[in-house]
Write a protein that holds these residues in place. Sequence first.
Motif, short mmCIF file in Angstrom:
data_model
loop_
_atom_site.label_atom_id
_atom_site.label_comp_id
_atom_site.label_asym_id
_atom_site.label_seq_id
_atom_site.Cartn_x
_atom_site.Cartn_y
_atom_site.Cartn_z
N VAL A 32 2.01 -23.92 7.72
CA VAL A 32 0.68 -24.29 7.26
C VAL A 32 0.60 -25.81 7.30
O VAL A 32 1.35 -26.49 6.59
N GLU A 38 -4.32 -25.65 6.52
CA GLU A 38 -4.40 -25.45 5.07
C GLU A 38 -5.73 -24.81 4.71
O GLU A 38 -6.78 -25.19 5.24
N SER A 51 -4.19 -20.64 2.07
CA SER A 51 -2.80 -21.00 2.36
C SER A 51 -2.55 -22.49 2.13
O SER A 51 -3.44 -23.34 2.33
#
Lengths: 111, 114
Positions: free
Chosen positions: A109, A15, A79
């Motif tokens: 992700v 992430e 992301s």
Amino acid sequence: QKEVEQDPGPLSVPEGAIVSLNCTYSNSAFQYFMWYRQYSRKGPELLMYTYSSGNKEDGRFTAQVDKSSKYISLFIRDSQPSDSATYLCAISSYNTDKLIFGTGTRLQVFP
Amino acid sequence: NAGVTQTPKFQVLKTGQSMTLQCAQDMNHEYMSWYRQDPGMGLRLIHYSVGAGITDQGEVPNGYNVSRSTTEDFPLRLLSAAPSQTSVYFCASSYSGGYNQPQHFGDGTRLSIL
């Protein structure tokens, strides 16, 4: 040679990472470039649409077209786990009756 | 506004059976198309239509028929199902202008042929 080539992945990132997804194509006549996002067991949905060369930005997403290299990219900034999906590029030209899709890159992700 | 609606969502057929996959859109789009999606193959165009009464073949039309009697509906018929037709089928529609326009997809029909 396929008209459009796309690395199938999977691509796994943490992430917050910047993600780069890419496609190459063979016919310089193509002018319309799209990116679709497809969640599991869902239909593709349009994410980005560009005509000819250049960049287009929409929030965390940037689409880039390099016609001289026949190369298109989709960048995802910061992301999120919700970005986990398959991303398909699609290309077309004004004198064709079809949209040509890449095979898709699966992105995960993780938090 | 429902967009593009596909029915059924899942179907299992035996080899040789026939069936119709339904597709309806409520956006008054002129262009409609059918794709199949297979692992490693991407989306491949089966048939498409540029308006009511007009259809044409895509990349992989064999074994499939279509008709377009109304703007809203574009059914896909499998004439005699074969195991090679096991796939996920997507219907899509777009504004007038041809296939350089963004496509709106349904959520697919998952078809298994035994």
